[in-house]
Scaffold this active site. Sequence first.
Site, short mmCIF file in Angstrom:
data_model
loop_
_atom_site.label_atom_id
_atom_site.label_comp_id
_atom_site.label_asym_id
_atom_site.label_seq_id
_atom_site.Cartn_x
_atom_site.Cartn_y
_atom_site.Cartn_z
N CYS A 105 18.59 -16.53 68.74
CA CYS A 105 19.64 -17.25 69.45
C CYS A 105 20.03 -16.36 70.86
O CYS A 105 20.40 -15.13 70.55
CB CYS A 105 20.79 -17.52 68.67
SG CYS A 105 22.12 -18.20 70.09
N CYS A 108 23.89 -16.30 71.58
CA CYS A 108 24.95 -15.23 70.70
C CYS A 108 24.07 -15.44 69.30
O CYS A 108 23.24 -14.49 69.14
CB CYS A 108 26.03 -16.13 70.60
SG CYS A 108 25.99 -18.05 70.18
N SER A 109 24.49 -15.97 68.31
CA SER A 109 23.79 -15.86 66.90
C SER A 109 23.83 -17.12 66.18
O SER A 109 23.80 -17.00 64.95
CB SER A 109 24.85 -14.73 66.23
OG SER A 109 25.98 -15.28 66.16
N CYS A 110 23.37 -18.33 66.86
CA CYS A 110 23.40 -19.35 66.00
C CYS A 110 22.23 -19.42 64.89
O CYS A 110 21.09 -18.75 65.11
CB CYS A 110 23.11 -20.73 66.97
SG CYS A 110 24.06 -20.84 68.28
FE FE Z 1 24.23 -18.76 69.14
#
Ligand code: FE
Length: 208
Positions: A105, A108-110
């Site tokens: 991602c 961010c950190s999906c």
């Molecule tokens: Fe994300």
Amino acid sequence: MNQEGDQDRINRELEARVNALESLLIDKSLVDRQALQVILELYETRIGPRNGARVVARPWVDPLFKARLLSTTDEAIASMGYTGRQGEHVVVVENTPQLHNLVVCTLCSCYPWPLLGLPPGWYKSAPYRSRAVIDPRGVLVDFGLHLPADTQIQVWDSNAEVRYLVLPMQPEGTGHLPEAALADLVSRNAMIGTDVVRAPAVRLEASP
Ligand code: FE
């Protein structure tokens, strides 16, 4: 400030707040730092990813389920009982000898929480998020994964709407194993694409 810069700032602020809260709870002896680390580790590597492992092992023994998983993915995953926030729309990408899939991602950190649990720290780090796109083969080498030169690497950028899950290749020589034993071979990283699934090591019996 660009969108990525904004997101980095938000992440840093959130991290600072979480660290402050954690320090306060530890100072007041309400939580134990080591115990907290053990719980996080458990959810990152053990409990969470076991759901995803069952989902990607079933297609290896059930071609009809594989067709469902690749075409009507959310329905197939829900039929195994895995639903919930951050897992509403999953796209399964299948590894083949010619194609290896890697998930990131960049913003961010999906991450597909219901299938993989908590994202590991490196998945949220800026170096992984940027290098996975620029130099995916180099990132895989850092993870100890050396793919054949003619295997193409496809990078998938998860976002708030779509979470990707890698369907790894079934390791050779495991056709005799039952589904549950196959699922036990699947690591979290293999479903992100920073690893592959390997056959269990052959145990050498000591000579009598
Ligand atoms: Fe994300």
